[in-house]
Design a protein around this motif. Sequence first.
Motif, PDB file in Angstrom:
ATOM      1  N   VAL A   1       0.832  -1.204   0.000  1.00  0.00           N
ATOM      2  CA  VAL A   1       0.000   0.000   0.000  1.00  0.00           C
ATOM      3  C   VAL A   1       0.872   1.261   0.000  1.00  0.00           C
ATOM      4  CG1 VAL A   1      -1.800   1.245   1.275  1.00  0.00           C
ATOM      5  CG2 VAL A   1      -1.797  -1.250   1.281  1.00  0.00           C
ATOM      6  N   THR A   2       0.436   2.251  -0.781  1.00  0.00           N
ATOM      7  CA  THR A   2       1.082   3.565  -0.728  1.00  0.00           C
ATOM      8  C   THR A   2       0.214   4.473   0.135  1.00  0.00           C
ATOM      9  OG1 THR A   2       1.992   3.283  -2.930  1.00  0.00           O
ATOM     10  CG2 THR A   2       1.885   5.540  -2.075  1.00  0.00           C
ATOM     11  N   PHE A   3       0.801   5.033   1.149  1.00  0.00           N
ATOM     12  CA  PHE A   3       0.064   5.925   2.064  1.00  0.00           C
ATOM     13  C   PHE A   3       0.414   7.377   1.758  1.00  0.00           C
ATOM     14  CE2 PHE A   3       0.325   1.891   4.251  1.00  0.00           C
ATOM     15  CZ  PHE A   3      -0.963   1.736   4.731  1.00  0.00           C
ATOM     16  N   TRP A   4      -0.576   8.243   1.897  1.00  0.00           N
ATOM     17  CA  TRP A   4      -0.403   9.686   1.753  1.00  0.00           C
ATOM     18  C   TRP A   4      -0.865  10.343   3.050  1.00  0.00           C
ATOM     19  CZ3 TRP A   4       1.727  12.046  -2.531  1.00  0.00           C
ATOM     20  CH2 TRP A   4       1.936  11.207  -3.649  1.00  0.00           C
ATOM     21  N   VAL A   5      -0.018  11.217   3.587  1.00  0.00           N
ATOM     22  CA  VAL A   5      -0.389  11.874   4.846  1.00  0.00           C
ATOM     23  C   VAL A   5      -0.238  13.384   4.683  1.00  0.00           C
ATOM     24  CG1 VAL A   5       0.079  12.074   7.319  1.00  0.00           C
ATOM     25  CG2 VAL A   5       0.467   9.891   6.153  1.00  0.00           C
ATOM     26  N   GLU A   6      -1.339  14.087   4.934  1.00  0.00           N
ATOM     27  CA  GLU A   6      -1.321  15.544   4.889  1.00  0.00           C
ATOM     28  C   GLU A   6      -1.233  16.019   6.332  1.00  0.00           C
ATOM     29  OE1 GLU A   6      -4.656  17.061   2.706  1.00  0.00           O
ATOM     30  OE2 GLU A   6      -4.113  19.134   3.130  1.00  0.00           O
ATOM     31  N   TYR A   7      -0.299  16.882   6.613  1.00  0.00           N
ATOM     32  CA  TYR A   7      -0.072  17.235   8.019  1.00  0.00           C
ATOM     33  C   TYR A   7       0.490  18.630   8.166  1.00  0.00           C
ATOM     34  CZ  TYR A   7       4.785  16.160   6.785  1.00  0.00           C
ATOM     35  OH  TYR A   7       6.004  16.151   6.172  1.00  0.00           O
ATOM     36  N   ARG A   8       0.472  19.085   9.385  1.00  0.00           N
ATOM     37  CA  ARG A   8       1.075  20.383   9.706  1.00  0.00           C
ATOM     38  C   ARG A   8       2.018  20.126  10.875  1.00  0.00           C
ATOM     39  NH1 ARG A   8      -0.909  25.401   8.468  1.00  0.00           N
ATOM     40  NH2 ARG A   8      -2.937  24.563   7.887  1.00  0.00           N
ATOM     41  N   GLU A   9       3.189  20.663  10.755  1.00  0.00           N
ATOM     42  CA  GLU A   9       4.176  20.394  11.795  1.00  0.00           C
ATOM     43  C   GLU A   9       4.243  21.617  12.705  1.00  0.00           C
ATOM     44  OE1 GLU A   9       7.866  19.139  10.069  1.00  0.00           O
ATOM     45  OE2 GLU A   9       8.827  18.957  12.017  1.00  0.00           O
ATOM     46  N   ASP A  10       4.036  21.402  13.988  1.00  0.00           N
ATOM     47  CA  ASP A  10       4.302  22.529  14.897  1.00  0.00           C
ATOM     48  C   ASP A  10       5.373  22.104  15.885  1.00  0.00           C
ATOM     49  OD1 ASP A  10       3.081  21.072  16.898  1.00  0.00           O
ATOM     50  OD2 ASP A  10       1.121  21.989  16.583  1.00  0.00           O
ATOM     51  N   ASN A  11       5.579  22.889  16.909  1.00  0.00           N
ATOM     52  CA  ASN A  11       6.699  22.612  17.808  1.00  0.00           C
ATOM     53  C   ASN A  11       6.612  21.253  18.476  1.00  0.00           C
ATOM     54  OD1 ASN A  11       7.633  25.103  17.212  1.00  0.00           O
ATOM     55  ND2 ASN A  11       6.554  26.099  18.905  1.00  0.00           N
ATOM     56  N   GLN A  12       5.385  20.933  18.944  1.00  0.00           N
ATOM     57  CA  GLN A  12       5.284  19.721  19.747  1.00  0.00           C
ATOM     58  C   GLN A  12       4.991  18.462  18.938  1.00  0.00           C
ATOM     59  OE1 GLN A  12       3.410  22.385  21.851  1.00  0.00           O
ATOM     60  NE2 GLN A  12       5.509  22.632  22.577  1.00  0.00           N
ATOM     61  N   SER A  13       4.148  18.603  17.902  1.00  0.00           N
ATOM     62  CA  SER A  13       3.706  17.367  17.254  1.00  0.00           C
ATOM     63  C   SER A  13       3.335  17.604  15.793  1.00  0.00           C
ATOM     64  CB  SER A  13       2.511  16.803  18.011  1.00  0.00           C
ATOM     65  OG  SER A  13       1.402  17.650  17.804  1.00  0.00           O
ATOM     66  N   PHE A  14       3.029  16.512  15.148  1.00  0.00           N
ATOM     67  CA  PHE A  14       2.514  16.557  13.782  1.00  0.00           C
ATOM     68  C   PHE A  14       0.999  16.471  13.871  1.00  0.00           C
ATOM     69  CE2 PHE A  14       6.748  14.720  13.479  1.00  0.00           C
ATOM     70  CZ  PHE A  14       7.313  15.357  12.378  1.00  0.00           C
ATOM     71  N   ALA A  15       0.349  17.546  13.414  1.00  0.00           N
ATOM     72  CA  ALA A  15      -1.119  17.497  13.407  1.00  0.00           C
ATOM     73  C   ALA A  15      -1.561  16.882  12.079  1.00  0.00           C
ATOM     74  CB  ALA A  15      -1.684  18.902  13.560  1.00  0.00           C
ATOM     75  N   ILE A  16      -2.253  15.720  12.164  1.00  0.00           N
ATOM     76  CA  ILE A  16      -2.650  15.019  10.937  1.00  0.00           C
ATOM     77  C   ILE A  16      -3.945  15.635  10.418  1.00  0.00           C
ATOM     78  CG2 ILE A  16      -3.134  12.758   9.916  1.00  0.00           C
ATOM     79  CD1 ILE A  16      -0.284  13.171  11.214  1.00  0.00           C
ATOM     80  N   ILE A  17      -3.909  16.096   9.177  1.00  0.00           N
ATOM     81  CA  ILE A  17      -5.072  16.761   8.589  1.00  0.00           C
ATOM     82  C   ILE A  17      -5.893  15.781   7.751  1.00  0.00           C
ATOM     83  CG2 ILE A  17      -5.789  18.598   6.990  1.00  0.00           C
ATOM     84  CD1 ILE A  17      -3.097  19.997   7.809  1.00  0.00           C
ATOM     85  N   ASN A  18      -5.194  14.891   7.076  1.00  0.00           N
ATOM     86  CA  ASN A  18      -5.896  13.952   6.183  1.00  0.00           C
ATOM     87  C   ASN A  18      -4.927  12.819   5.818  1.00  0.00           C
ATOM     88  OD1 ASN A  18      -7.839  12.878   4.526  1.00  0.00           O
ATOM     89  ND2 ASN A  18      -7.762  14.487   2.969  1.00  0.00           N
TER      90      ASN A  18
END
Lengths: 736, 71
Positions: free
Chosen positions: A707-724
Amino acid sequence: MERYKLDDFEQRCIQDELPYCQAACPLKVDVRAFCGAMAQKRFDAARKILARSMPLPDIIGRICDHPCQDACILAQKGGAISIGKLERACLENSKEMGMILRLPSKKLSATVYGAGLSSLSCAIELAKKGYQVSMVFDGEIPGGRLLMFPQEVLPQEVLVTTWQNLQRMGVTRSFEKDPISYGLKEGSALYVGVDDPEWTHLVDANDVDPFTYQTSTKGFFAGGYPRSDMPSPIWESADGKRAANSIDRYFQGASLMSGREKEFSLETKLYTLLEGVPTLSPKDDPIEEAKRCIRCECRYCVRECVFLEKYKGYPKIYARQIYNNFAIVRGSHSANKMINSCSLCGLCEVLCPNDFSMADLCRFAREQMVERKIMPPSVHEFALLDMEHANSPRSSGFRSGAKTTEAVFFPGCQLAGAMPDQTERVANFLGEMFDGKMGILLGCCGAPAWWASRQDKVEEVIKSIEKTIESLGNPTLIMACSSCNEVFKNFIPKVSRVSLWQVLLERGIPEAKPAAETLALHDPCTTRHEPEWRESVRKILRILGQPYEELLFGGETTRCCGYGGLQLMADPDLAHEGVLRRLKESENDFLTYCAMCRESLSGSGKTVFHLLDILFPPSAGKVRLGYSKRQQNRELLRVKLLGPCDLPPEPWDDLPISVSDAVREKLEDRHILDSDIKQTLWEASSTGRYLISPDGTRLASSRIGNVTFWVEYREDNQSFAIINAWSHRMVMELMS
Amino acid sequence: MNKKTGLGFHGETSWRCSCGGELAPHKVAAFYLGNRFEIELPACSQCGFILVPESLAVGKMLEVEKILEDK
């Protein structure tokens, strides 16, 4: 799939068996369809249905002695349908059918003696088949005893018209009186209808075969014998028709008997459930009376199973579709999804009077698919990977008892994943009870591989478990999960097993506060054939004083939660429909004793308790956890009960991610695990390859397994916020 | 767009590649279970990073995967 296997399955399903009325009719009139047409006031259509089986509907329909009525099962619900009355009403309200179709003329000829109903029936049937027919009778027109009926019952015009119709079909009149001395010419046959007393003397009743109607003289047939004190028009007609079929076979040189079982039999194996059918007395109005007909059929299993219902057929049809699925050389295996959507729960087999098992059929079909390498790879892969995770050193392992090992607690991977704290507390509680003589074995029993018909993987898991049990001196397994129990019962039946509930009953139940409200008790489908498991649970509930409600479909007829047979993987919508249907069976909240049942039934509007939620109340609420959380829980429990494993952590294990509830739901539906997300993020960070949007969100991709996975995210200081996140199985390559 | 499968993506994309390259439509070969299709997808002109948008992955691509699995 071999042909004989299909036949075996097909024969078990009785849905195509004749309804009781039709089976009892010597002419096999489709009374069910007839009532259906009458109920809709479609008189002409109803008349056509009669004419399909009745040689002379205009006559028989008026005087039929309707043995079908005696067979109608509505006799138990207010009264049998007045079918005889409906036949009359049909004829009085419908139009003449016009010319009767006749096959091309044949040179072979038959002489029919007698003016009675059997002779008329025989003559018209032979004429329809194209034979040259001549009739020998006394009087102006044929009819014999029929002419004695009162005018209002059987108007003489009907008999006149019948004779005219017969003549139009080429039937002639002969005055040859003595058929025997006249002898039989080559290519000819004769029939004597002894329901006309004029001709009774010509035949010795003992000389006539009751099935073929042939006498000891070849080509000489006779019928129309009385079967009781009262003459039976329907039987007289059936004799004539059956004899005509025999004469047809005689002319063709075919066997007079073979393949005619359905024509002769008055039995049916049909089973129609009368539960829920209202009791209504017969109506005077024929339309209203026809509406009372319940169109007898079986479909008992179909009615009670969302899966069987979904495909709009019934097991016999499904067996054929599955057979065809393997027979095709090119094109789509259109039954794949169906085969994989059965929960293998076994309810149909219990309901079916003939024990048709869709589970056996689908399991067999899945085995064939795996063997022929046509099993769609995506259907079971996620569940099999989850099983691999549960059996990886991070989640599985064992320890012996501190002193000896009399027993081993096997909680199963779903309980360990969904209720880790309670599993730990049960393990400690049992540990004390067994006073250092109980070991622990963590891991998956192999059920997903069994459900996916991956024999290789089941064997691998089972062998490893067997080896462990052996190394511990063959202790008794304390089973918390009935699915694991079913797997072991099937693959390692010699291993001693006992349910956790039985052990608690024997050794002591912890002090617990029952829930105040009455709970609907959902038996896991893998306890269907385990009455002791079910009874142990009920005993515990009674001891606790927990009020509970038995569901109509409980115990041996319990329903699956949708996880069984990996139904949820093949058809999540169907599994959800099954959950909703189950929850509708009671106003109350639910109680079960399978972790997977609790997980599957939760999250659809009702609180679902596990028995351990009452015996060892959790600190947090009873919520659905999802795949990722369950995997993490198994790993944590392994550390708590057995200590850390030898494997080093993955480099992405500690990546901090945050997932909102809405995204979490999407990840669950799309079978994307936190570990997949973390690995994708880690790879993006390591390689520096990802996409960036103008507002700063990033999109990373990684191929993990198939499987090929795609992860849309935003990186901030503490963690990776997963958007989609999304995934696909296709592999892309840039073309130069 | 592959005429046979309907696979492909021509929508505007605002994604840029981390290598600094722009995404532009490229010919891409898609493989599954021994089948090969030529389709057009946005890819980085510099490093060749291919984007499979969500709408395509969970829509047409999933559909084609399932059809091929049942063949």
